[in-house]
Design an enzyme around this catalytic site. Structure first.
Site, PDB file in Angstrom:
ATOM      1  N   CYS A 156      42.761 -20.478  44.571  1.00  0.00           N
ATOM      2  CA  CYS A 156      43.577 -19.697  45.496  1.00  0.00           C
ATOM      3  C   CYS A 156      42.717 -18.651  46.210  1.00  0.00           C
ATOM      4  O   CYS A 156      41.909 -18.996  47.055  1.00  0.00           O
ATOM      5  CB  CYS A 156      44.761 -19.073  44.759  1.00  0.00           C
ATOM      6  N   TYR A 157      42.834 -17.374  45.873  1.00  0.00           N
ATOM      7  CA  TYR A 157      41.986 -16.364  46.501  1.00  0.00           C
ATOM      8  C   TYR A 157      40.512 -16.682  46.283  1.00  0.00           C
ATOM      9  O   TYR A 157      39.670 -16.446  47.156  1.00  0.00           O
ATOM     10  CB  TYR A 157      42.321 -14.983  45.933  1.00  0.00           C
ATOM     11  N   GLU A 175      46.297 -23.502  36.345  1.00  0.00           N
ATOM     12  CA  GLU A 175      46.508 -22.883  35.034  1.00  0.00           C
ATOM     13  C   GLU A 175      47.968 -22.790  34.622  1.00  0.00           C
ATOM     14  O   GLU A 175      48.274 -22.578  33.450  1.00  0.00           O
ATOM     15  CB  GLU A 175      45.861 -21.486  35.006  1.00  0.00           C
ATOM     16  N   GLY A 206      44.159 -13.833  43.348  1.00  0.00           N
ATOM     17  CA  GLY A 206      44.308 -12.390  43.470  1.00  0.00           C
ATOM     18  C   GLY A 206      45.283 -12.038  44.576  1.00  0.00           C
ATOM     19  O   GLY A 206      45.606 -12.880  45.428  1.00  0.00           O
ATOM     20  N   LYS A 221      48.186 -14.798  22.018  1.00  0.00           N
ATOM     21  CA  LYS A 221      48.941 -14.704  20.760  1.00  0.00           C
ATOM     22  C   LYS A 221      48.641 -15.861  19.814  1.00  0.00           C
ATOM     23  O   LYS A 221      48.455 -15.650  18.615  1.00  0.00           O
ATOM     24  CB  LYS A 221      50.435 -14.649  21.079  1.00  0.00           C
ATOM     25  N   HIS A 261      47.382 -23.424  41.791  1.00  0.00           N
ATOM     26  CA  HIS A 261      47.060 -22.831  40.494  1.00  0.00           C
ATOM     27  C   HIS A 261      47.126 -23.889  39.379  1.00  0.00           C
ATOM     28  O   HIS A 261      48.215 -24.257  38.928  1.00  0.00           O
ATOM     29  CB  HIS A 261      48.019 -21.685  40.179  1.00  0.00           C
ATOM     30  N   ASP A 305      49.548  -8.662  15.512  1.00  0.00           N
ATOM     31  CA  ASP A 305      48.367  -8.220  16.262  1.00  0.00           C
ATOM     32  C   ASP A 305      47.611  -7.126  15.523  1.00  0.00           C
ATOM     33  O   ASP A 305      46.408  -7.229  15.284  1.00  0.00           O
ATOM     34  CB  ASP A 305      48.779  -7.721  17.651  1.00  0.00           C
TER      35      ASP A 305
END
Length: 513
Positions: free
Chosen positions: A82-83, A171, A55, A369, A169, A227
């Site tokens: 992280c945060y 991710e 964050g 997606k 991170h 979508d």
């Protein structure tokens, strides 16, 4: 819910949804929940562990989001990113402070020895850092698992509590062994299997829609992209004739798109469809408007007003359905992401008017997606539709930079059709995940037929990406770009220059506006 999960508590990080995506890629269900979610809300997902996202805040700032108190005694494994790691330390008696130098970008960490969290990864590895604060002292019970040149505690762990924190991170693709770390956490530490698949989302989504809609009536904002198409088919499967799709030709669509949408949904998919020609309304509202945020808000409000008008003609309608996805939510700082930072307002998230009468149904709101495409194939949507590149909700209004006019839209439509047509002919459409043309708000000098011209500039944009949260520019063949440029200059009146965008995301976004 009997299916196990590892939810992510959202502290506003721009890659928070990527954590959810990475967990799902491991066959474990995950959802992004607000950082202050109640224990009851989290327990409904049958969690085997929890991840705390990054964050933009500092833990010691007044009003900074805090870790929910219930988590301290929940008995669940926790991974702070992280945060999230800084919160763990702050809440449990460690020390967090700003370092002499902030750490943004690639860094090398060195492991402090073997540990289950890093099983199968090398003792030195490349990671992606993005933090202004760092740990100066770990909480009681924790030990250091890794360090970097600028972070003495790049990873920490308390095996008794099964709480772990990492300053980097995992991710993002830039962290070389991030997926392995997350796999170790969700499979080995949390004990989850690999039994969740995106296609299995369909049955659960249908039940959710039934529960939300009941015997109400729904109109679906159908744009023709994958979508809204998947959203429409899901809702039609759930409530049948209670759904009416409304397709608004706002004059901001690609070449031939309006006719294609009507034919496909009426004739092939047999979904109830009302087609509305509102091009003059939209262009009138956009006249003279150059600011992209104003464009988005004008278009968002105009869409809703038209849907409300059509709902009155249809009869008693209670719900407005949209194909909102995760990336729309994170970039827009939607109501359920109050700690996020607004990048740009998506007309179907942050651009909706406050006094909108219809209630929203957004069955894809927490999908990426590729997951939407998997659901589309499961629902029987034709492959040509499933693999269409994303198209922004505001349409070509945000690809015509500066004021929008019918003439400028026509110029862009023809240039875009040439670019996409050549990509398809070269067999490269599926090799890129999003490609389009942009009409720039400048003109340049050129020479045609031995005469001076002062005409428009078209920019071409093509990217490769796994998740649309980060993206790289596509290395298209030079001969293809040369052919596209030649055709546009020769076939599209008023254009004398074509350029190619070689910017990545970040720092750029995929769309120009």
């Amino acid at each position: 819910m009997t299916q196990v999960s590892v939810p992510v508590l959202d502290f506003g990080g721009q890659t928070a949804q990527l954590l959810v995506r990475r967990v799902r890629e491991l066959g474990v269900y995950s959802e992004l929940l607000p950082h202050d979610a109640t224990e009851e809300a989290v327990r409904q997902l049958n969690p085997r562990g929890v991840i705390l996202s990054g964050g933009p805040s500092s833990v010691y700032e007044p009003g900074a989001p805090q870790m929910p108190a219930w988590l301290l005694g929940a008995g669940l494994p926790v991974l702070g990113v992280c945060y999230g790691m800084q919160l763990q330390s702050y809440a449990l008696g460690g020390q967090v402070a700003p370092p002499a130098e902030r750490e943004f970008g690639p860094a090398t960490i060195e492991l402090g020895g073997d540990h289950a969290l890093f099983a199968g990864t090398p003792p030195q590895q490349l990671v992606w850092m993005s933090h202004g604060d760092r740990l100066e002292a770990m909480p009681p019970g924790f030990r250091s698992l890794a360090h970097s040149a600028n972070s003495p505690f790049a990873a920490m762990g308390d095996d008794a509590r099964r709480w772990y924190g990492i300053q980097f991170h995992p991710e993002v693709v830039h962290t070389r062994f991030g997926r392995e770390l997350l796999r170790n956490f969700v499979h080995e530490i949390c004990g989850c299997g690999s039994d969740w698949q995106a296609a299995g989302f369909v049955a659960e989504a249908i039940e959710r829609i039934k529960a939300q809609v009941g015997d109400g009536r729904v109109i679906c904002a159908l744009s023709g992209g994958v979508d809204s198409a998947v959203a429409a088919l899901l809702i039609h499967r759930a409530v049948g004739e209670q759904l009416t799709c409304v397709f608004v030709d706002n004059g901001l669509l690609r070449l031939g798109e309006a006719a294609q949408v009507v034919e496909t949904f009426r004739e092939h998919l047999h979904v109830p469809l009302v087609a509305v020609d509102a091009a003059e309304e939209f262009l009138g509202a956009l006249e003279g408007v150059a600011d992209p945020e104003r464009k988005r808000k004008i278009i968002g409000e105009k869409f809703v007003r038209i849907f409300e008008r059509e709902a009155q003609r249809i009869g008693a309608v209670d719900f407005l359905a949209q194909g909102t996805l995760y990336p729309d939510v994170i970039e827009s700082k939607a109501p359920d992401r109050q700690k996020g930072v607004t990048i740009k307002t998506h007309h179907n998230v942050g651009g909706l008017p406050a006094d909108m009468r219809l209630k929203l149904v957004e069955p894809l709101r927490y999908l990426f997606k590729d997951e939407v495409r998997a659901a589309g194939l499961e629902l029987g949507l034709p492959e040509d539709w499933v693999w269409r590149h994303p198209f922004p909700g505001p349409g070509l209004a945000v690809r015509v930079l500066g004021p929008v006019s019918w003439q400028r839209l026509e110029t862009l439509r023809r240039a875009d059709a040439i670019f996409i047509g050549e990509l398809r002919a070269a067999g490269l459409y599926r090799a890129t995940q999003q490609a389009f043309a942009v009409l720039l708000p400048i003109q340049s000098v050129g020479v045609m037929g031995d005469g001076r011209t002062y005409a428009d500039v078209i920019a071409l944009r093509a990217v490769t990406t796994e998740d649309y949260m980060t993206a790289d520019w596509a290395r298209l063949p030079e001969d293809l770009l040369a052919r596209v440029s030649s055709r546009i200059v020769n076939e599209v009146q008023g254009v004398n220059r074509v350029v190619y965008d070689i910017s990545s995301k970040p720092p750029s976004t995929i769309e120009w506006e």
